[in-house]
Design an enzyme around this catalytic site. Structure first.
Site, PDB file in Angstrom:
ATOM      1  N   GLY A 156       0.637  35.845 -58.453  1.00 31.68           N
ATOM      2  CA  GLY A 156       1.947  35.178 -58.441  1.00 31.68           C
ATOM      3  C   GLY A 156       2.229  34.634 -59.829  1.00 31.68           C
ATOM      4  O   GLY A 156       1.672  35.099 -60.827  1.00 31.68           O
ATOM      5  N   ILE A 158       1.366  31.836 -61.329  1.00 35.73           N
ATOM      6  CA  ILE A 158       0.241  31.265 -62.081  1.00 35.73           C
ATOM      7  C   ILE A 158      -0.718  32.383 -62.516  1.00 35.73           C
ATOM      8  O   ILE A 158      -1.183  32.406 -63.659  1.00 35.73           O
ATOM      9  CB  ILE A 158      -0.493  30.194 -61.236  1.00 35.73           C
ATOM     10  CG1 ILE A 158       0.468  29.046 -60.909  1.00 35.73           C
ATOM     11  CG2 ILE A 158      -1.713  29.663 -61.984  1.00 35.73           C
ATOM     12  CD1 ILE A 158      -0.039  28.065 -59.860  1.00 35.73           C
ATOM     13  N   THR A 180       0.513  43.001 -52.848  1.00 34.96           N
ATOM     14  CA  THR A 180       1.311  44.147 -53.311  1.00 34.96           C
ATOM     15  C   THR A 180       1.270  44.192 -54.835  1.00 34.96           C
ATOM     16  O   THR A 180       1.329  43.141 -55.487  1.00 34.96           O
ATOM     17  CB  THR A 180       2.787  44.024 -52.869  1.00 34.96           C
ATOM     18  OG1 THR A 180       3.210  42.675 -53.129  1.00 34.96           O
ATOM     19  CG2 THR A 180       2.976  44.327 -51.410  1.00 34.96           C
ATOM     20  N   ILE A 238      -9.044  28.055 -58.706  1.00 35.46           N
ATOM     21  CA  ILE A 238      -8.049  26.977 -58.857  1.00 35.46           C
ATOM     22  C   ILE A 238      -7.009  27.089 -57.743  1.00 35.46           C
ATOM     23  O   ILE A 238      -5.924  26.520 -57.859  1.00 35.46           O
ATOM     24  CB  ILE A 238      -7.357  27.000 -60.239  1.00 35.46           C
ATOM     25  CG1 ILE A 238      -6.702  28.362 -60.515  1.00 35.46           C
ATOM     26  CG2 ILE A 238      -8.301  26.598 -61.341  1.00 35.46           C
ATOM     27  CD1 ILE A 238      -5.709  28.334 -61.663  1.00 35.46           C
ATOM     28  N   ARG A 240      -7.335  27.292 -53.603  1.00 36.60           N
ATOM     29  CA  ARG A 240      -7.563  26.358 -52.503  1.00 36.60           C
ATOM     30  C   ARG A 240      -9.006  26.502 -52.045  1.00 36.60           C
ATOM     31  O   ARG A 240      -9.580  27.591 -52.092  1.00 36.60           O
ATOM     32  CB  ARG A 240      -6.674  26.708 -51.302  1.00 36.60           C
ATOM     33  CG  ARG A 240      -5.265  26.156 -51.366  1.00 36.60           C
ATOM     34  CD  ARG A 240      -5.227  24.634 -51.213  1.00 36.60           C
ATOM     35  NE  ARG A 240      -3.870  24.121 -51.287  1.00 36.60           N
ATOM     36  CZ  ARG A 240      -3.207  23.821 -52.399  1.00 36.60           C
ATOM     37  NH1 ARG A 240      -3.796  23.969 -53.583  1.00 36.60           N
ATOM     38  NH2 ARG A 240      -1.973  23.342 -52.356  1.00 36.60           N
ATOM     39  N   GLU A 269     -12.694  19.294 -49.300  1.00 32.81           N
ATOM     40  CA  GLU A 269     -12.423  18.235 -50.279  1.00 32.81           C
ATOM     41  C   GLU A 269     -11.758  17.024 -49.643  1.00 32.81           C
ATOM     42  O   GLU A 269     -11.030  17.188 -48.659  1.00 32.81           O
ATOM     43  CB  GLU A 269     -11.590  18.794 -51.453  1.00 32.81           C
ATOM     44  CG  GLU A 269     -10.222  19.320 -51.076  1.00 32.81           C
ATOM     45  CD  GLU A 269      -9.496  19.916 -52.288  1.00 32.81           C
ATOM     46  OE1 GLU A 269      -9.985  20.912 -52.869  1.00 32.81           O
ATOM     47  OE2 GLU A 269      -8.438  19.360 -52.638  1.00 32.81           O
ATOM     48  N   HIS A 287      -9.600  18.708 -58.184  1.00 35.96           N
ATOM     49  CA  HIS A 287      -8.258  19.223 -57.858  1.00 35.96           C
ATOM     50  C   HIS A 287      -7.210  18.679 -58.847  1.00 35.96           C
ATOM     51  O   HIS A 287      -6.271  17.969 -58.440  1.00 35.96           O
ATOM     52  CB  HIS A 287      -7.892  18.863 -56.410  1.00 35.96           C
ATOM     53  CG  HIS A 287      -6.876  19.789 -55.810  1.00 35.96           C
ATOM     54  ND1 HIS A 287      -6.887  20.189 -54.509  1.00 35.96           N
ATOM     55  CD2 HIS A 287      -5.793  20.401 -56.361  1.00 35.96           C
ATOM     56  CE1 HIS A 287      -5.861  20.987 -54.259  1.00 35.96           C
ATOM     57  NE2 HIS A 287      -5.180  21.140 -55.392  1.00 35.96           N
TER      58      HIS A 287
HETATM   59  C1  GLV Z   1      -1.930  21.948 -55.992  1.00 36.71           C
HETATM   60  O1  GLV Z   1      -2.945  22.341 -55.550  1.00 36.71           O
HETATM   61  C2  GLV Z   1      -0.655  22.522 -55.683  1.00 36.71           C
HETATM   62  O2  GLV Z   1      -0.572  23.349 -54.756  1.00 36.71           O
HETATM   63  O3  GLV Z   1       0.319  22.177 -56.353  1.00 36.71           O
END
Ligand code: GLV
Length: 325
Positions: A156, A158, A180, A238, A240, A269, A287
């Site tokens: 995506g 990020i 995809t 980074i 989940r 967490e 996090h």
């Molecule tokens: C943090 O984990 C977010 O989803 O913004």
């Protein structure tokens, strides 16, 4: 006419609370008490809207005792804390905070990758413990980052930001896996090549996880996947907790099946698997991937803007479900 009532479940920037107070009757939590569920429900029962974090589960049990609730604005891009079906059925709008955190979070993915591959935390602990006696040829010798192969699972916004950093900044070969494949023009912009998951795990020197958490992505990385990775490889999560089987990862790190890991998120967490805490070849952070002052303020303001626009009848700015009146 009464102003709508809003609950802000955790402490946020005072200027955002002030802004919300101009539009709503606000109950805030400036002491940042982490309320138990009954404590939260007692406060939410008479509220029309909630500004919350991505760790607060919003499900039918909660909505059953909060009949006035019309919107939950997450101060997070991820919204796996929402039971979307239940919220939509109850007519509750959900919103998240996309875009404003993309580049900051991509930076942090790289920070964890560099820290894990180049053994930064481990080396600092050694130095602080007074163990540094002299220069050694192999002291904290880690894995190369520049020019290596970067594998990204979840491409995506990020993921694409991380790909561009890898390709353009570090001369990496970037491969990715996603539900995809990207449009060819976006692939070209990221200089990234689509591969199957198994191929990615076998070929990448560093694997970065940036996919949303869903029932399908639960334990995307477990013992069988770790067994495919190179013994010199680094794994960075980074996304989940729950995307990685933390116990299996701890085992793989302990037995040097893979070299290192960087984790910003955890299955349970804020509790962290004790086996991970006992290891030196894993960098652990609480996090904080989106945590710069600028970005966290932008996230709080976007969550607030969603509430303001929604109650003004203009519709939420970044909705994650479609609620019909
Ligand atoms: C943090 O984990 C977010 O989803 O913004």
């Amino acid at each position: 006419m009464h102003k709508p009532r809003i609950l802000i479940a955790r402490a946020i920037f005072p200027e955002v609370v002030e802004r919300l107070s101009q539009h709503f009757e606000v109950e805030a939590n400036p002491q940042d008490v982490v309320w138990t569920l009954p404590e939260l429900l007692a406060r939410l029962a008479d509220k029309d809207g909630l500004l919350s974090t991505g760790s607060q589960r919003i499900d039918s049990e909660l909505m059953a005792v909060c009949p006035r609730l019309k919107i939950v604005a997450n101060m997070a891009v991820g919204y796996n804390n929402f039971d979307i079906e239940a919220m939509t059925a109850a007519g509750v709008q959900g919103t998240n905070t996309p875009d404003v955190l993309t580049e900051t979070t991509a930076d942090f993915g790289f920070a964890l990758l560099l820290a894990a591959a180049r053994r930064v935390s481990e080396a600092e602990h050694y130095l602080r413990a007074g163990q540094w006696q002299s220069w050694r040829y192999d002291l904290f010798a880690g894995a190369e980052v520049h020019g290596s192969t970067l594998g990204i699972i979840g491409m995506g916004r990020i993921g694409q930001g991380i790909a561009q950093r890898g390709a353009l900044g570090f001369g990496m070969e970037v491969i990715y896996h996603n539900r995809t494949p990207l449009e060819p023009a976006v692939e070209a912009q990221c200089q990234a090549r689509y591969v199957g998951k198994e191929m990615l795990l076998r070929s990448a020197d560093h694997v970065l996880l940036v996919l949303p958490y869903t029932a399908e992505s639960h334990h995307t990385i477990g013992a069988p996947e770790l067994a495919l990775m190179k013994p010199t490889a680094t794994l960075v999560n980074i996304a989940r907790g729950g995307i990685v089987d933390d116990a299996a990862l701890a085992h793989a790190l302990r037995t040097r099946q893979i070299a290192a890991a960087g984790l910003d998120v955890f299955e349970d967490e804020p509790a962290v698997h004790p086996d991970l805490l006992a290891l030196t070849n894993v960098v652990l952070t609480p996090h904080i991937a989106s945590a710069t002052v600028t970005t966290r303020l932008a996230m709080a303001n976007l969550a607030a803007d969603n509430l303001i626009a929604f109650f003004a009848g203009r519709g939420a700015l970044t909705p994650v479900n479609r609620v019909v009146d």
